[in-house]
Design a protein around this motif. Structure first.
Motif, short mmCIF file in Angstrom:
data_model
loop_
_atom_site.label_atom_id
_atom_site.label_comp_id
_atom_site.label_asym_id
_atom_site.label_seq_id
_atom_site.Cartn_x
_atom_site.Cartn_y
_atom_site.Cartn_z
N PHE A 33 8.10 -0.08 2.86
CA PHE A 33 8.84 -0.06 1.59
C PHE A 33 10.20 -0.76 1.68
CE2 PHE A 33 6.66 4.01 -0.35
CZ PHE A 33 5.44 3.36 -0.28
N GLU A 34 10.95 -0.44 2.76
CA GLU A 34 12.31 -1.01 2.89
C GLU A 34 12.27 -2.53 2.93
OE1 GLU A 34 15.26 0.30 2.74
OE2 GLU A 34 14.85 2.46 2.94
N LYS A 35 11.34 -3.04 3.72
CA LYS A 35 11.22 -4.49 3.86
C LYS A 35 10.84 -5.13 2.51
CE LYS A 35 9.38 -7.98 6.90
NZ LYS A 35 8.04 -8.47 7.07
N ALA A 36 9.95 -4.45 1.80
CA ALA A 36 9.55 -4.96 0.48
C ALA A 36 10.76 -5.00 -0.46
CB ALA A 36 8.45 -4.08 -0.11
N ALA A 37 11.59 -3.95 -0.37
CA ALA A 37 12.77 -3.87 -1.25
C ALA A 37 13.76 -4.99 -0.95
CB ALA A 37 13.45 -2.51 -1.08
N GLU A 38 13.77 -5.45 0.30
CA GLU A 38 14.70 -6.53 0.67
C GLU A 38 14.12 -7.91 0.41
OE1 GLU A 38 15.43 -5.66 4.77
OE2 GLU A 38 16.41 -3.76 4.23
N SER A 39 12.87 -7.96 0.00
CA SER A 39 12.22 -9.27 -0.19
C SER A 39 12.68 -9.93 -1.48
CB SER A 39 10.70 -9.07 -0.25
OG SER A 39 10.35 -8.54 -1.53
N ASP A 40 12.19 -11.16 -1.69
CA ASP A 40 12.55 -11.88 -2.93
C ASP A 40 11.49 -11.72 -4.02
OD1 ASP A 40 14.97 -12.88 -2.09
OD2 ASP A 40 14.02 -14.54 -1.01
N ALA A 41 10.64 -10.72 -3.89
CA ALA A 41 9.62 -10.52 -4.93
C ALA A 41 10.27 -10.10 -6.24
CB ALA A 41 8.62 -9.46 -4.49
N ASP A 42 9.78 -10.63 -7.34
CA ASP A 42 10.31 -10.23 -8.65
C ASP A 42 9.82 -8.84 -9.04
OD1 ASP A 42 11.60 -12.66 -9.00
OD2 ASP A 42 9.92 -13.57 -10.06
N VAL A 43 8.55 -8.60 -8.77
CA VAL A 43 7.94 -7.30 -9.11
C VAL A 43 7.24 -6.78 -7.85
CG1 VAL A 43 6.30 -6.09 -10.63
CG2 VAL A 43 7.47 -8.14 -11.47
N ILE A 44 7.31 -5.48 -7.65
CA ILE A 44 6.57 -4.86 -6.54
C ILE A 44 5.64 -3.81 -7.13
CG2 ILE A 44 6.76 -3.34 -4.52
CD1 ILE A 44 9.47 -4.60 -3.94
N PHE A 45 4.37 -3.85 -6.72
CA PHE A 45 3.55 -2.70 -7.10
C PHE A 45 3.15 -1.91 -5.87
CE2 PHE A 45 -0.20 -5.63 -6.86
CZ PHE A 45 -1.15 -4.85 -6.25
N LEU A 46 3.44 -0.62 -5.95
CA LEU A 46 3.07 0.30 -4.89
C LEU A 46 1.66 0.77 -5.23
CD1 LEU A 46 6.45 2.28 -4.69
CD2 LEU A 46 5.73 0.30 -3.34
N ASP A 47 0.76 0.57 -4.28
CA ASP A 47 -0.65 0.74 -4.59
C ASP A 47 -1.18 2.11 -4.22
OD1 ASP A 47 -3.20 0.14 -5.35
OD2 ASP A 47 -3.67 -1.10 -3.60
N LEU A 48 -1.83 2.73 -5.19
CA LEU A 48 -2.55 3.98 -4.93
C LEU A 48 -4.05 3.75 -4.97
CD1 LEU A 48 -0.46 6.46 -7.15
CD2 LEU A 48 -0.32 6.12 -4.67
N GLU A 49 -4.46 2.54 -5.35
CA GLU A 49 -5.89 2.28 -5.56
C GLU A 49 -6.57 1.69 -4.32
OE1 GLU A 49 -7.43 -0.98 -7.42
OE2 GLU A 49 -9.04 0.00 -8.52
N PRO B 174 0.83 -1.21 0.00
CA PRO B 174 0.00 0.00 0.00
C PRO B 174 0.86 1.27 0.00
CG PRO B 174 -0.69 -1.54 1.74
CD PRO B 174 0.60 -2.05 1.20
N GLY B 175 0.52 2.20 -0.85
CA GLY B 175 1.27 3.46 -0.92
C GLY B 175 1.13 4.27 0.36
N SER B 176 0.11 3.96 1.14
CA SER B 176 -0.12 4.68 2.40
C SER B 176 0.71 4.11 3.55
CB SER B 176 -1.61 4.61 2.76
OG SER B 176 -2.04 3.26 2.63
N GLN B 177 1.51 3.08 3.28
CA GLN B 177 2.31 2.44 4.34
C GLN B 177 3.80 2.50 3.98
OE1 GLN B 177 0.74 0.72 7.01
NE2 GLN B 177 -1.25 1.32 6.21
N PRO B 178 4.38 3.70 3.94
CA PRO B 178 5.78 3.80 3.48
C PRO B 178 6.76 3.06 4.38
CG PRO B 178 5.00 5.90 4.35
CD PRO B 178 3.81 5.01 4.27
N ALA C 21 -6.05 -0.28 -1.80
CA ALA C 21 -5.54 -0.42 -0.44
C ALA C 21 -5.44 0.94 0.25
CB ALA C 21 -4.17 -1.10 -0.46
N VAL C 22 -5.81 1.99 -0.46
CA VAL C 22 -5.64 3.35 0.08
C VAL C 22 -7.00 4.04 0.20
CG1 VAL C 22 -4.54 5.59 -0.32
CG2 VAL C 22 -3.35 3.49 -1.00
N ALA C 23 -7.30 4.52 1.41
CA ALA C 23 -8.59 5.20 1.65
C ALA C 23 -8.60 6.56 0.94
CB ALA C 23 -8.78 5.39 3.15
N PRO C 24 -9.78 7.06 0.55
CA PRO C 24 -9.85 8.33 -0.18
C PRO C 24 -9.09 9.48 0.50
CG PRO C 24 -11.99 7.28 -0.19
CD PRO C 24 -11.10 6.41 0.66
N ASP C 25 -9.18 9.56 1.82
CA ASP C 25 -8.50 10.66 2.53
C ASP C 25 -6.98 10.55 2.45
OD1 ASP C 25 -10.89 11.53 3.26
OD2 ASP C 25 -10.75 10.99 5.39
#
Ligand code: GLV
Ligand code: MG
Length: 325
Positions: free
Chosen positions: A28-44, A21-25, A46-50
């Motif tokens: 980010f670091e932990k995601a960058a250290e993971s073994d995921a091939d692709v990461i999508f940062l979500d603005l849709e 989720p883009g609302s949970q910066p 997973a993120v509340a309108p506010d």
């Protein structure tokens, strides 16, 4: 082969695709250290309108400042029916376009949706003088998107992959389901009674048709088909069963909505040692057959022919991609 060539999209390892989720910066670091091939940062979703505006800022900062290594980075923008979407594209591509590999377009419904985003991204890339072209990932997750999946697949040179968004797809088609990506016991076959009058119930895969249809559209246009989310992250067996079903149909990756699902996706979507060895033996046997002027031979008591070569080549190519990635 047909006279119509199928041009393959930019090759990219896409076994696991982690949603962050883009609302949970702070994630980010932990995601960058993971073994995921692709990461999508979500603005849709997973993120509340506010939080939309702040999430967009977090994503731009994160793309520019976090060391993502050699991961493919994507941003899921908001839908074309929202007023967030234009600014997602403008701000993210203008301010972080150089580290962005992909844009994920949710709820894509028609080829014109793809065209509209393509036009915007092209203008921004040209204005900024970017050399790299950003690719598109489309989530097929509405009845309209599934109806138009063929045209969507062919709508832009930027297209790289199609993703089955099972949660929204269920909502759009009004399918009866409760767990994201799970199955429903009511989608079953009741066998005829046996000699003792016993009947068995076999659960079916209610997503089979949708996934198979998406795989065909993707492959016919040189794109990667990717299976979407599995919501119950406490059920690794259920996740793997869903991932195997998708892989068997031709998908080459699956989403991870929780870090624990990354290893599961990577495992299921990588060819096993046994499969790689077998593919190597098929290629050797066919090379020998060809040298002897034969088009088909038997290996371990089974017929192999030129179609077996193509399957084996795909597998060997994938193994190389993984080894180099
Ligand atoms: C993904 O976006 C889904 O709706 O499953
Ligand atoms: Mg969705």
């Amino acid at each position: 082969m047909s006279f119509h060539p199928v041009e393959q999209a930019t090759a990219r390892l896409n076994r696991s695709e982690l949603a962050v989720p883009g609302s949970q910066p702070q994630m980010f670091e932990k995601a960058a250290e993971s073994d995921a091939d692709v990461i999508f940062l979500d603005l849709e979703d997973a993120v509340a309108p506010d939080e939309k505006e702040q999430a967009r800022k977090n994503v731009i900062k994160g793309l520019n400042e976090v060391d993502w290594g050699n991961k493919s980075m994507s941003v899921r923008i908001n839908g074309l029916d929202t007023h967030y979407m234009y600014r997602d594209v403008v701000d993210v591509v203008e301010q972080a376009g150089e580290r962005l590999d992909l844009i994920m377009i949710p709820k894509v419904g028609t080829a014109a949706d793809v065209y509209a985003v393509d036009m915007m991204v092209t203008q921004i890339e040209d204005a900024k003088g970017y050399e790299k072209r950003i690719g598109f990932e489309h989530i097929i997750e509405t009845a309209l998107g599934m109806q138009n999946v063929t045209e969507i697949s062919a709508a832009s040179k930027r297209n790289e992959s199609l993703h089955f968004g099972v949660a929204d797809y269920a909502a759009s088609t009004r399918a009866r389901t409760t767990i994201i990506g799970g199955v429903n016991k009511d989608y079953s076959v009741l066998t005829d009674p046996d000699a003792d009058g016993n009947r068995a119930t076999h659960w079916g895969d209610m997503w089979h048709y949708a996934l198979a249809r998406m795989v065909v559209a993707a492959r016919a246009n040189g794109l990667r088909p990717i299976d979407g989310p599995f919501g119950d992250f406490k059920d690794p067996d259920g996740y793997k069963a869903a991932a195997y079903r998708a892989a068997v149909l031709g998908c080459e990756g699956k989403w991870a909505i929780h870090p624990s699902q990354i290893a599961l996706a990577n495992e299921v979507m990588s060819p096993s040692e046994e499969e790689i060895t077998k593919a190597g033996r098929i290629l050797e046997a066919m090379a020998e057959a060809e040298a002897a002027g034969k088009g088909a031979v038997s290996l371990d008591g089974r017929l192999i022919d030129y179609a077996s070569i193509r399957q084996a080549e795909v597998l060997v190519e994938k193994a190389k991609q993984i080894a180099g990635g």
